[in-house]
Design a protein around this motif. Structure first.
Motif, PDB file in Angstrom:
ATOM      1  N   LYS A  83      23.730  -9.484   4.301  1.00 39.05           N
ATOM      2  CA  LYS A  83      25.101  -9.344   3.794  1.00 39.05           C
ATOM      3  C   LYS A  83      25.089  -8.469   2.546  1.00 39.05           C
ATOM      4  O   LYS A  83      24.124  -8.478   1.781  1.00 39.05           O
ATOM      5  N   ASP A  84      26.167  -7.725   2.335  1.00 38.02           N
ATOM      6  CA  ASP A  84      26.252  -6.829   1.174  1.00 38.02           C
ATOM      7  C   ASP A  84      25.908  -7.538  -0.136  1.00 38.02           C
ATOM      8  O   ASP A  84      25.201  -7.007  -0.973  1.00 38.02           O
ATOM      9  N   ARG A  85      26.392  -8.753  -0.285  1.00 41.05           N
ATOM     10  CA  ARG A  85      26.200  -9.455  -1.549  1.00 41.05           C
ATOM     11  C   ARG A  85      24.737  -9.836  -1.788  1.00 41.05           C
ATOM     12  O   ARG A  85      24.342 -10.107  -2.907  1.00 41.05           O
ATOM     13  N   ASP A  86      23.931  -9.838  -0.728  1.00 42.21           N
ATOM     14  CA  ASP A  86      22.523 -10.219  -0.847  1.00 42.21           C
ATOM     15  C   ASP A  86      21.581  -9.028  -1.021  1.00 42.21           C
ATOM     16  O   ASP A  86      20.393  -9.225  -1.258  1.00 42.21           O
ATOM     17  N   ARG A 125      22.207  -6.452  11.079  1.00 42.73           N
ATOM     18  CA  ARG A 125      23.572  -6.725  11.526  1.00 42.73           C
ATOM     19  C   ARG A 125      23.948  -8.203  11.364  1.00 42.73           C
ATOM     20  O   ARG A 125      25.035  -8.523  10.890  1.00 42.73           O
ATOM     21  N   ASP A 126      23.021  -9.103  11.710  1.00 47.62           N
ATOM     22  CA  ASP A 126      23.346 -10.528  11.763  1.00 47.62           C
ATOM     23  C   ASP A 126      23.029 -11.299  10.488  1.00 47.62           C
ATOM     24  O   ASP A 126      23.653 -12.326  10.219  1.00 47.62           O
ATOM     25  N   GLN A 127      22.057 -10.825   9.713  1.00 45.83           N
ATOM     26  CA  GLN A 127      21.577 -11.631   8.587  1.00 45.83           C
ATOM     27  C   GLN A 127      21.834 -11.038   7.204  1.00 45.83           C
ATOM     28  O   GLN A 127      22.024 -11.774   6.251  1.00 45.83           O
ATOM     29  N   LYS A 130      35.478  -6.346   4.152  1.00 48.69           N
ATOM     30  CA  LYS A 130      34.942  -5.912   2.871  1.00 48.69           C
ATOM     31  C   LYS A 130      33.807  -4.916   3.065  1.00 48.69           C
ATOM     32  O   LYS A 130      33.661  -3.986   2.295  1.00 48.69           O
ATOM     33  N   THR A 131      32.994  -5.133   4.094  1.00 48.27           N
ATOM     34  CA  THR A 131      31.877  -4.230   4.363  1.00 48.27           C
ATOM     35  C   THR A 131      32.396  -2.829   4.647  1.00 48.27           C
ATOM     36  O   THR A 131      31.857  -1.844   4.142  1.00 48.27           O
ATOM     37  N   ALA A 139      18.627  -2.568   3.003  1.00 43.24           N
ATOM     38  CA  ALA A 139      18.815  -3.529   4.095  1.00 43.24           C
ATOM     39  C   ALA A 139      17.605  -3.521   5.013  1.00 43.24           C
ATOM     40  O   ALA A 139      17.121  -4.575   5.447  1.00 43.24           O
TER      41      ALA A 139
END
Length: 153
Positions: free
Chosen positions: A145-148, A141-143, A2-3, A105
């Motif tokens: 997320k697009d939705r956040d 990269r690790d934490q 999705k990303t 981000a």
């Protein structure tokens, strides 16, 4: 997956919107587009009113509402059609969409890492600024997320 799809969608939109920049060349004339185009065509307010099927006073009111930014899109579309024009409507980002996502981000990562750094400093376990950029990238990269991305301030 999705990303990647979202990233590609942002890139395609950025490409489409690039032709609209710089946006200052698209700023409306002081009295609005309706009045400017009507005057350029040599069309009177009475003539435009007839084409719209309204009273001449209504044309004056809609020109004023456009100039003040309070006109409804549906009304503007009707006026454009009466002037044999096409209404073009777009939201043009101040930076690229990809840059906006990356900046957001990064802001989230820096805020989170600043809290961790503060806690570690209080515990005398400070890591210093060395490698901060790598920690930011790793956190994103690790934490993140697009939705956040757009939660909170």
């Amino acid at each position: 997956m999705k990303t990647y799809v979202r990233k590609r969608a942002r890139e395609r939109l950025d490409e489409r919107l690039a032709g609209l920049k710089p946006v200052d060349r698209l700023l409306p004339p002081p009295k609005g587009w309706i009045r400017a185009i009507r005057d350029a065509l040599g069309m009177s307010g009475v003539q435009l009113a007839a084409r719209l099927g309204v009273r001449p006073q209504t044309v004056e009111a809609l020109e004023k509402s456009e100039a003040s930014g309070s006109i409804q899109l549906s009304t503007l579309r009707r006026a454009a059609e009466a002037l044999d024009c096409t209404l073009v409507y777009a939201l043009v980002p101040n930076s690229s969409l990809e840059e906006a996502v990356n900046a957001r981000a990064r802001k989230i990562a820096m805020r989170a890492l600043a809290r961790v750094a503060h806690t570690m400093k209080l515990e005398a376990q400070e890591t210093g600024d060395a490698g901060m950029e790598a920690r930011i990238e790793a956190y994103i990269r690790d934490q993140v997320k697009d939705r956040d991305l757009w939660e909170g301030p």
